[in-house]
Design an enzyme around this catalytic site. Sequence first.
Site, PDB file in Angstrom:
ATOM      1  N   LYS A 116     -38.941   7.800  21.229  1.00 19.14           N
ATOM      2  CA  LYS A 116     -40.309   8.212  21.701  1.00 19.14           C
ATOM      3  C   LYS A 116     -41.137   6.945  21.494  1.00 19.14           C
ATOM      4  O   LYS A 116     -41.995   6.850  22.310  1.00 19.14           O
ATOM      5  CB  LYS A 116     -40.689   9.156  20.568  1.00 19.14           C
ATOM      6  CG  LYS A 116     -40.807  10.566  21.236  1.00 19.14           C
ATOM      7  CD  LYS A 116     -41.427  11.439  20.643  1.00 19.14           C
ATOM      8  CE  LYS A 116     -41.067  12.983  20.741  1.00 19.14           C
ATOM      9  NZ  LYS A 116     -41.009  13.812  19.499  1.00 19.14           N
ATOM     10  N   LYS A 186     -25.195  17.326 -34.415  1.00 21.13           N
ATOM     11  CA  LYS A 186     -26.295  18.363 -35.136  1.00 21.13           C
ATOM     12  C   LYS A 186     -25.680  19.440 -35.467  1.00 21.13           C
ATOM     13  O   LYS A 186     -26.420  20.197 -36.413  1.00 21.13           O
ATOM     14  CB  LYS A 186     -27.495  18.383 -34.493  1.00 21.13           C
ATOM     15  CG  LYS A 186     -28.347  16.967 -34.168  1.00 21.13           C
ATOM     16  CD  LYS A 186     -29.567  17.342 -33.452  1.00 21.13           C
ATOM     17  CE  LYS A 186     -30.430  15.854 -33.186  1.00 21.13           C
ATOM     18  NZ  LYS A 186     -31.449  16.132 -32.273  1.00 21.13           N
ATOM     19  N   LYS A 189     -19.773  21.917 -38.484  1.00 19.51           N
ATOM     20  CA  LYS A 189     -18.452  21.596 -38.031  1.00 19.51           C
ATOM     21  C   LYS A 189     -17.647  22.596 -37.264  1.00 19.51           C
ATOM     22  O   LYS A 189     -17.132  22.642 -36.167  1.00 19.51           O
ATOM     23  CB  LYS A 189     -17.453  21.374 -39.199  1.00 19.51           C
ATOM     24  CG  LYS A 189     -17.613  19.936 -39.828  1.00 19.51           C
ATOM     25  CD  LYS A 189     -16.113  19.172 -40.114  1.00 19.51           C
ATOM     26  CE  LYS A 189     -16.411  17.714 -40.091  1.00 19.51           C
ATOM     27  NZ  LYS A 189     -17.391  17.456 -41.019  1.00 19.51           N
TER      28      LYS A 189
END
Length: 402
Positions: A116, A186, A189
């Site tokens: 174009k 964090k 266990k």
Amino acid sequence: MSARVLSGMRPTGALHLGHYHGALKNWVRLQSQYECFYFVADWHALTTHYESPEVIERNVFDMVIDWIAAGLDPERSTIFVQSRLPEHAELFTLLAMGTPLGWLERVPTYKDQIEKLKDKDLATYGFLGYPLLQAADILIYKAAYVPVGEDQSSHVELTREVARRFNHLYGRSPALEAQTAEAVAKLSKDDARYFEKQRKAFGETGSTEALAKGEGLVRKAASQVSGWTAADSELLLGHLRGSGKTILTEPQALHTEVTKLPGLDGAKMSKSYGNAIAMREDPAVVQDKVRRMPTDPQRVRRTDAGDPERCPVWQFHQVYSDKPTQEWAASGCKSAGIGCLECKQPVIDAILKEQAPWRERAQPYLNNRQRVHEIVQEGTERARVVARETMGDVRAAMGLSY
Ligand code: TRP
Ligand code: SF4
């Protein structure tokens, strides 16, 4: 905070009615529902105007005045300029490293535009990278929605692919592995063991039950473990799904229904075609332009009946006139009951009425251009906070936060 919307426009100078009805009106509407970020894509303008950068500066601020005139509220929307945020360029560079060339060569606008805009040499590196720069603009603000025209769909699609690839490549860097291990540490266990078991089960069998159990544990941790952060949850959820962390968000294109207003001659409204009415066009010029509009070419004399379908004025009636006026125009045209100038008058009146508040809202800024610069400055600083935060995440994910 509501989801973020982001969009940009290239500074092409004074905006016209086509920009208003095709995009800006929608931007104004979105302000009441979303956190909106709107920016001037001046680097994008340079991809096609690198030989005439001098026109860009004036256009940047004129365009912002048009935005405000249309009803963008700088208190509610964050308005800024791309080139003031070098973070966009940094993200673009980093994304460029892993983006396959073929993805860019296949974007349909690439070949279209080269075709174009034949008078320009667009065989440049910058022009090929246009959609990737756009991806960086979007991803750096983690935008959920991008209001754009249909012609830009392929750019938003590319953005999604780039985000997905990035998350896949870098969502699991050594730094993130370490952060994930810290989050797991964090947990108690027992919880850590339970989480690992669900993660393995989901990874190996795709058990949705295991996934749900793992997610449940993360939720529990979020409410019970002291010192737990939202980032911890995000890390563990990514770990659980094996998808890596979502660093860049995939956006969605927002193609809200827009009004199609053609140019004065019925072709697409564009300043370069000379068929546009500027948003803040002088009233006398508006009147003159509409009066000169071509009409049904087969309605040569006042006594000839016409067909609205062949007339661009009719398309203006569809945007600007109420039903009774439309009926008056259509039947008057078909019966030769009204003349074309007569038919155009309600359109002229409606455009002038629409423009009046724009002119009024723009005036204080035209008198004090300094104020426009301040608005852009404030918006830029707000945007910078978000852009910096994303770049922090991106650098960390890529192992570049030395
Ligand atoms: N390419 C868009 C256009 O030509 C302008 C743009 C640049 C943009 N960056 C963007 C739009 C990011 C939406 C989001 O109209
Ligand atoms: Fe167009 Fe109106 Fe004239 Fe018919 S009467 S040709 S719709 S301007």
